[in-house]
Design a protein around this motif. Structure first.
Motif, mmCIF file in Angstrom:
data_model
loop_
_atom_site.group_PDB
_atom_site.id
_atom_site.type_symbol
_atom_site.label_atom_id
_atom_site.label_comp_id
_atom_site.label_asym_id
_atom_site.label_seq_id
_atom_site.Cartn_x
_atom_site.Cartn_y
_atom_site.Cartn_z
ATOM 1 N N GLU A 222 0.834 -1.198 0.000
ATOM 2 C CA GLU A 222 0.000 0.000 0.000
ATOM 3 C C GLU A 222 0.873 1.254 0.000
ATOM 4 O O GLU A 222 1.774 1.385 0.829
ATOM 5 C CB GLU A 222 -0.912 0.000 1.229
ATOM 6 N N ASP B 100 4.753 5.255 3.248
ATOM 7 C CA ASP B 100 4.128 6.550 3.562
ATOM 8 C C ASP B 100 5.218 7.497 4.032
ATOM 9 O O ASP B 100 6.226 7.070 4.601
ATOM 10 C CB ASP B 100 3.045 6.386 4.652
ATOM 11 N N TRP C 130 4.133 10.070 5.934
ATOM 12 C CA TRP C 130 3.450 10.580 7.127
ATOM 13 C C TRP C 130 3.398 12.109 7.108
ATOM 14 O O TRP C 130 3.911 12.771 8.016
ATOM 15 C CB TRP C 130 4.132 10.049 8.410
ATOM 16 N N TYR D 132 -2.231 15.541 7.929
ATOM 17 C CA TYR D 132 -2.815 15.237 6.609
ATOM 18 C C TYR D 132 -4.337 15.386 6.675
ATOM 19 O O TYR D 132 -4.983 14.821 7.544
ATOM 20 C CB TYR D 132 -2.425 13.816 6.177
ATOM 21 N N GLY E 154 9.051 7.519 3.955
ATOM 22 C CA GLY E 154 9.700 8.478 3.053
ATOM 23 C C GLY E 154 8.872 8.657 1.791
ATOM 24 O O GLY E 154 7.798 8.053 1.625
ATOM 25 N N ASN E 155 9.390 9.493 0.922
ATOM 26 C CA ASN E 155 8.687 9.821 -0.315
ATOM 27 C C ASN E 155 8.650 8.595 -1.244
ATOM 28 O O ASN E 155 9.705 8.071 -1.629
ATOM 29 C CB ASN E 155 9.434 10.987 -0.984
ATOM 30 N N SER E 156 7.453 8.176 -1.610
ATOM 31 C CA SER E 156 7.307 6.942 -2.411
ATOM 32 C C SER E 156 8.080 7.020 -3.732
ATOM 33 O O SER E 156 8.467 5.991 -4.277
ATOM 34 C CB SER E 156 5.832 6.667 -2.705
ATOM 35 N N GLY F 30 -1.415 7.473 -2.269
ATOM 36 C CA GLY F 30 -0.456 8.347 -1.601
ATOM 37 C C GLY F 30 -0.477 9.741 -2.201
ATOM 38 O O GLY F 30 -1.389 10.534 -1.926
ATOM 39 N N ASP F 31 0.522 10.051 -3.031
ATOM 40 C CA ASP F 31 0.632 11.358 -3.687
ATOM 41 C C ASP F 31 -0.549 11.514 -4.657
ATOM 42 O O ASP F 31 -0.694 10.726 -5.595
ATOM 43 C CB ASP F 31 1.977 11.390 -4.439
HETATM 44 C C1 LIG Z 1 -5.293 9.622 1.358
HETATM 45 S S1 LIG Z 1 -4.156 9.240 2.622
HETATM 46 C C2 LIG Z 1 -4.192 7.489 2.666
HETATM 47 C C3 LIG Z 1 -5.477 6.970 3.245
HETATM 48 C C4 LIG Z 1 -5.482 5.495 3.541
HETATM 49 N N1 LIG Z 1 -5.161 4.684 2.382
HETATM 50 C C5 LIG Z 1 -6.874 5.122 4.031
HETATM 51 O O1 LIG Z 1 -7.654 4.536 3.259
HETATM 52 O O2 LIG Z 1 -7.210 5.466 5.160
HETATM 53 C C6 LIG Z 1 -2.653 9.610 1.829
HETATM 54 C C7 LIG Z 1 -1.386 9.270 2.601
HETATM 55 O O3 LIG Z 1 -0.313 9.334 1.626
HETATM 56 C C8 LIG Z 1 0.814 9.912 2.203
HETATM 57 N N2 LIG Z 1 1.593 10.504 1.109
HETATM 58 C C9 LIG Z 1 1.298 11.591 0.354
HETATM 59 N N3 LIG Z 1 2.261 11.801 -0.569
HETATM 60 C C10 LIG Z 1 3.186 10.819 -0.393
HETATM 61 C C11 LIG Z 1 4.421 10.490 -1.018
HETATM 62 N N4 LIG Z 1 4.904 11.179 -2.056
HETATM 63 N N5 LIG Z 1 5.112 9.418 -0.553
HETATM 64 C C12 LIG Z 1 4.634 8.678 0.476
HETATM 65 N N6 LIG Z 1 3.473 8.939 1.104
HETATM 66 C C13 LIG Z 1 2.759 9.995 0.679
HETATM 67 C C14 LIG Z 1 0.298 10.885 3.241
HETATM 68 O O4 LIG Z 1 1.244 11.053 4.274
HETATM 69 C C15 LIG Z 1 -0.991 10.214 3.718
HETATM 70 O O5 LIG Z 1 -0.748 9.494 4.903
#
Ligand SMILES: C[S@@+](CC[C@H](N)C(=O)[O-])C[C@H]1O[C@@H](n2cnc3c(N)ncnc32)[C@H](O)[C@@H]1O
Length: 264
Positions: A109, A134, A136, A140, A169-171, A194-195
């Motif tokens: 995920e 993630d 984090w 958010y 970290g950044n995906s 995520g992003d």
């Molecule tokens: C929409 S939420 C995820 C919700 C989760 N899947 C759920 O159903 O409850 C988005 C998450 O993606 C993470 N995120 C955003 N951009 C990211 C990136 N470039 N790399 C990693 N994580 C990222 C954020 O920190 C956040 O926790």
């Protein structure tokens, strides 16, 4: 024609989700692609009243936040007013439906936040190994996003017993490193959540899609979210229009969700 220059680089996949694939015995011809279920047939379960009831039951086990409290009330009201005629789906009802039939042993995920979606999968497949990516992002959507410790305690609440691998970290950099270091790993289910920028979502899909097993499911969230309207086009361009997938989506109400099963 694809509006994006970036496309997933597929190679031959020799790993299968056995629960929904048929493979001819050795020395016999494999006439059909191995996948035995259409996305439509699994989508029916995702929009059923049972799935909404199940989704409510999962949320009730988890630490509440403003969004999950809203959703719990929304589910309860939808079930009360419309019963079996409601036909609502979201990432939770889709993951529930997929986890029942795919019986995933491995789940990746991107975008875990407070653990709602990983706990959804684990509630139906407690022994599944879960790989979580993630960064984090603080606060958010206006809610605390503390990371690993909260997610792990949430997974305990749904009796998850499988492996838990957190990659923080950044995906856009962590996934590439992870796949370089784990060149044989492929997944039964993958969620990309995520992003939510257009280019970021494209890059995440391109990174993970080649690692989906035959018969595996990819889930893509928020395809009709008013703030990210382009995500439905990204989903269509990279997945729905690719005939290696059978796909299903709900983009009418809520924020929308799509999933697809890999045929080859
Ligand atoms: C929409 S939420 C995820 C919700 C989760 N899947 C759920 O159903 O409850 C988005 C998450 O993606 C993470 N995120 C955003 N951009 C990211 C990136 N470039 N790399 C990693 N994580 C990222 C954020 O920190 C956040 O926790």
């Amino acid at each position: 024609m694809l509006a994006t220059q970036q496309t997933p680089q597929y190679s031959v996949m020799d790993q299968f989700v056995e629960s929904i694939c048929y493979r001819a015995p050795e020395n016999r011809t494999q006439w059909y692609p191995p996948l035995m279920r259409s996305a439509e047939s699994l989508g029916k379960r995702a929009i059923s009243a049972d799935a909404a009831e199940d989704a409510l039951a999962v949320l009730r086990k988890l630490e509440p936040d403003d969004y999950s409290e809203y959703l719990s009330a929304y589910y309860a009201e939808g079930i009360r007013r419309f019963g079996a005629n409601w036909r609502y789906a979201d990432i939770v009802t889709v993951l529930l439906a997929l986890a029942v039939d795919l019986k995933p042993k491995s789940y990746l995920e991107i975008g875990v936040r407070r653990g709602r979606s990983v706990c959804t999968v684990a509630s139906k497949a407690p022994a599944c190994d879960i790989y979580m990516f993630d960064m984090w992002v603080a606060n958010y959507a206006g809610m605390e996003n503390p990371g690993e410790s909260l997610v792990s305690s949430e997974l305990d609440k749904v009796s998850h017993t499988g492996k838990r691998v957190f990659t923080n970290g950044n995906s856009h950099s962590t996934l590439k490193t992870f796949f370089r270091q784990n060149s044989d790993l492929a997944f039964d289910m993958i969620t990309v959540d995520g992003d939510h920028t257009r280019n970021g979502a494209i890059e995440d899909l391109c990174d993970v899609l080649p690692r989906l097993k035959i018969g595996g499911a990819v889930v893509f969230d928020d395809i009709c979210h008013p703030k990210h309207r382009y995500l439905e086009d990204v989903w269509k361009e990279l997945v729905v229009n690719d005939n290696r997938f059978t796909s299903w989506s709900c983009a009418d109400i809520g924020y929308g969700v799509g999933f697809a099963l890999r045929k080859w």
